[in-house]
Design a protein around this motif. Structure first.
Motif, mmCIF file in Angstrom:
data_model
loop_
_atom_site.group_PDB
_atom_site.id
_atom_site.type_symbol
_atom_site.label_atom_id
_atom_site.label_comp_id
_atom_site.label_asym_id
_atom_site.label_seq_id
_atom_site.Cartn_x
_atom_site.Cartn_y
_atom_site.Cartn_z
ATOM 1 N N LYS A 42 0.863 -1.179 0.000
ATOM 2 C CA LYS A 42 0.000 0.000 0.000
ATOM 3 C C LYS A 42 0.899 1.229 0.000
ATOM 4 O O LYS A 42 1.577 1.520 0.995
ATOM 5 N N LEU A 43 0.911 1.931 -1.113
ATOM 6 C CA LEU A 43 1.791 3.080 -1.279
ATOM 7 C C LEU A 43 1.085 4.351 -0.838
ATOM 8 O O LEU A 43 -0.006 4.668 -1.318
ATOM 9 N N LYS A 44 1.708 5.100 0.057
ATOM 10 C CA LYS A 44 1.197 6.398 0.449
ATOM 11 C C LYS A 44 1.621 7.427 -0.602
ATOM 12 O O LYS A 44 2.809 7.567 -0.915
ATOM 13 N N VAL A 45 0.630 8.130 -1.135
ATOM 14 C CA VAL A 45 0.869 9.181 -2.131
ATOM 15 C C VAL A 45 0.053 10.404 -1.717
ATOM 16 O O VAL A 45 -0.362 10.518 -0.574
ATOM 17 N N GLY A 46 -0.150 11.342 -2.657
ATOM 18 C CA GLY A 46 -0.963 12.512 -2.352
ATOM 19 C C GLY A 46 -0.152 13.760 -2.055
ATOM 20 O O GLY A 46 -0.717 14.796 -1.688
ATOM 21 N N LYS A 47 1.167 13.690 -2.217
ATOM 22 C CA LYS A 47 2.031 14.854 -2.021
ATOM 23 C C LYS A 47 2.813 15.089 -3.314
ATOM 24 O O LYS A 47 3.786 14.380 -3.593
ATOM 25 N N ASN A 48 2.326 16.045 -4.115
ATOM 26 C CA ASN A 48 2.959 16.374 -5.400
ATOM 27 C C ASN A 48 2.612 15.308 -6.443
ATOM 28 O O ASN A 48 3.250 14.257 -6.528
ATOM 29 N N SER A 49 1.605 15.600 -7.251
ATOM 30 C CA SER A 49 1.067 14.593 -8.165
ATOM 31 C C SER A 49 2.083 14.106 -9.195
ATOM 32 O O SER A 49 2.092 12.921 -9.549
ATOM 33 N N GLN A 50 2.929 14.999 -9.681
ATOM 34 C CA GLN A 50 3.938 14.565 -10.655
ATOM 35 C C GLN A 50 4.930 13.603 -10.008
ATOM 36 O O GLN A 50 5.324 12.592 -10.595
ATOM 37 N N LEU A 51 5.336 13.916 -8.787
ATOM 38 C CA LEU A 51 6.240 13.028 -8.079
ATOM 39 C C LEU A 51 5.532 11.725 -7.701
ATOM 40 O O LEU A 51 6.156 10.654 -7.692
ATOM 41 N N ASP A 52 4.227 11.805 -7.418
ATOM 42 C CA ASP A 52 3.455 10.584 -7.148
ATOM 43 C C ASP A 52 3.543 9.619 -8.325
ATOM 44 O O ASP A 52 3.732 8.412 -8.142
ATOM 45 N N LEU A 53 3.404 10.137 -9.536
ATOM 46 C CA LEU A 53 3.488 9.286 -10.728
ATOM 47 C C LEU A 53 4.852 8.613 -10.814
ATOM 48 O O LEU A 53 4.951 7.420 -11.117
ATOM 49 N N LYS A 54 5.888 9.366 -10.538
ATOM 50 C CA LYS A 54 7.242 8.803 -10.580
ATOM 51 C C LYS A 54 7.415 7.752 -9.492
ATOM 52 O O LYS A 54 8.041 6.704 -9.712
ATOM 53 N N ARG A 55 6.881 8.022 -8.308
ATOM 54 C CA ARG A 55 6.948 7.040 -7.211
ATOM 55 C C ARG A 55 6.335 5.710 -7.638
ATOM 56 O O ARG A 55 6.913 4.635 -7.435
ATOM 57 N N ILE A 56 5.152 5.780 -8.210
ATOM 58 C CA ILE A 56 4.411 4.566 -8.571
ATOM 59 C C ILE A 56 5.118 3.812 -9.696
ATOM 60 O O ILE A 56 5.279 2.582 -9.639
ATOM 61 N N ARG A 57 5.566 4.553 -10.720
ATOM 62 C CA ARG A 57 6.288 3.908 -11.833
ATOM 63 C C ARG A 57 7.554 3.212 -11.335
ATOM 64 O O ARG A 57 7.846 2.070 -11.727
ATOM 65 N N THR A 58 8.299 3.898 -10.486
ATOM 66 C CA THR A 58 9.563 3.348 -9.980
ATOM 67 C C THR A 58 9.320 2.052 -9.210
ATOM 68 O O THR A 58 10.053 1.064 -9.381
ATOM 69 N N ILE A 59 8.293 2.047 -8.383
ATOM 70 C CA ILE A 59 8.026 0.857 -7.572
ATOM 71 C C ILE A 59 7.500 -0.289 -8.417
ATOM 72 O O ILE A 59 7.917 -1.438 -8.248
ATOM 73 N N ARG A 60 6.611 -0.002 -9.349
ATOM 74 C CA ARG A 60 6.119 -1.078 -10.213
ATOM 75 C C ARG A 60 7.248 -1.705 -11.002
ATOM 76 O O ARG A 60 7.330 -2.945 -11.128
ATOM 77 N N GLU A 61 8.135 -0.915 -11.524
ATOM 78 C CA GLU A 61 9.269 -1.450 -12.278
ATOM 79 C C GLU A 61 10.151 -2.318 -11.386
ATOM 80 O O GLU A 61 10.643 -3.364 -11.811
ATOM 81 N N ALA A 62 10.297 -1.903 -10.128
ATOM 82 C CA ALA A 62 11.179 -2.630 -9.207
ATOM 83 C C ALA A 62 10.584 -3.951 -8.745
ATOM 84 O O ALA A 62 11.305 -4.954 -8.618
ATOM 85 N N VAL A 63 9.279 -3.987 -8.486
ATOM 86 C CA VAL A 63 8.674 -5.184 -7.875
ATOM 87 C C VAL A 63 8.100 -6.157 -8.890
ATOM 88 O O VAL A 63 7.762 -7.288 -8.540
ATOM 89 N N GLY A 64 7.955 -5.710 -10.143
ATOM 90 C CA GLY A 64 7.413 -6.592 -11.167
ATOM 91 C C GLY A 64 5.897 -6.595 -11.206
ATOM 92 O O GLY A 64 5.236 -5.948 -10.377
#
Length: 362
Positions: free
Chosen positions: A160-182
């Motif tokens: 469960k990823l906490k987001v909601g602080k800076n939408s552009q950075l949120d997108l990068k957070r989610i992309r980075t984690i999905r790429e890392a975890v498969g």
């Protein structure tokens, strides 16, 4: 069996790592522990965290109501009169949901111990094990990636990823984690009210276009913005979950009648305890809506109560009960057992909590 005493304690437990969301940051779990005593020395345990930015409840307000009006109402009452006890607690004050939840779970614990049955069986007995996600605090994409990979190494299959602080950075957070975890790991997003409705739609549509496989998005907009929540739900394909918008059974009816969400997150600290949580779950099930049972920054007393409720009911299909795993140490002897994401429910009576260490008596 009569209730003979109600005692209060403080419990402060440091976290392994600073817990960060869109609305707060914390290094310590600050709890109020309630112990209700019955005749023959039987005890029931309850707990409430201080979560002023979410529920409005502070340690001071929880202590004041519990040690005053609630204690006065409950002493001398029969534990067998569960319905009456619930309504006495409800009548003690308007709102103050966390204080009520702490006392009520202690009542349920004492009730189940008196009848020599595990609480989850008393409430329904659907299962005796659960699987929780693990929360990843909002940080830089690289730090969140590191935390996500650590969670995978511990056996977690749902994050469960906490987001909601800076939408552009949120997108990068989610992309980075999905790429890392498969692709196989479940990713849930919790914006903690951090986005505006149109902003949420824009972000979620991007996630969908990039096929990032988000299981659901929790509380993308402000708690009071039910129309905004409905707008998001109607303009994306990803399921939308209500959390901070849901406190009472009345809130549940509003959300379901408006078609404002696909899923509901019940937390004992928001709804005032097990009795009201059962009402909300029954309403949700009648509307064909599944429920997740969540928690705040809590120690294992109240999370054990939540786990017993979740295990009891089929319609509670997801749990977010990782809070004790975020603590640096576990002061609670007994209760539920964690093995990575797996939560095992004890077959001993009540919540099977034997003792809580490091308590500060009030």
């Amino acid at each position: 069996m009569k209730i003979t005493d109600l005692k209060l304690y403080k419990l402060n437990v440091p976290l392994k790592k600073t817990f960060k969301t869109a609305v707060r940051s914390a290094d310590t779990a600050e709890e109020v522990i309630v112990i209700i005593e019955g005749e023959a020395g039987i005890r029931g345990f309850g707990e409430a965290p201080s979560t002023a930015v979410i529920t409005g409840d502070t340690a001071e307000s929880i202590i004041a109501l519990t040690s005053g009006k609630i204690r006065e109402l409950l002493l001398g009452e029969e534990i067998e009169n569960l319905e009456k006890l619930h309504y006495l607690i409800e009548a003690s004050a308007v709102n103050n949901y966390s204080a009520k939840a702490a006392v009520e779970m202690a009542v349920y614990d004492l009730y189940a111990r008196y009848y020599q049955i595990p609480l989850y069986r008393l409430l329904g007995g659907y299962s005796n094990q659960l699987y929780t996600d693990l929360t990843i605090s909002v940080n830089s994409p690289q730090e969140m990636k590191k935390d996500a990979l650590q969670a995978l190494s511990e056996g977690y299959k749902s994050l469960k990823l906490k987001v909601g602080k800076n939408s552009q950075l949120d997108l990068k957070r989610i992309r980075t984690i999905r790429e890392a975890v498969g692709p196989e790991v479940e990713i849930r997003l919790d914006a903690n009210q951090g986005w505006e409705a149109k902003e949420a739609v824009r972000i979620i549509r991007k996630l969908e276009a990039e096929n990032l496989g988000i299981e659901f998005v929790e509380q993308p907009v402000k708690a009071a913005d039910i129309r905004g929540l409905k707008f998001v739900r109607e303009n994306v394909l990803t399921p939308i979950m209500a959390d901070e918008s849901l406190f009472t059974a009345g809130d549940c009816i509003t959300l379901l009648e408006m078609g404002a969400c696909d899923l509901l997150n019940i937390k004992l600290m928001k709804c005032g305890g097990i009795y009201n949580a059962l009402k909300i779950n029954a309403l949700a099930e009648a509307y064909g809506v599944e429920v997740m049972l969540g928690s705040m920054l809590e120690a294992k007393v109240s999370v054990t109560a939540a786990a017993h409720l979740a295990a009891a009911k089929k319609n509670i299909s997801r749990v977010d009960l990782d809070a004790p795993e975020l603590l640096k140490n576990d002061p609670v002897q007994g209760g539920i057992n964690f093995s990575g994401p797996k939560i095992m429910i004890s077959e001993n009576p009540g919540l099977d909590i034997k003792k809580v260490d490091d308590l500060i008596e009030l």
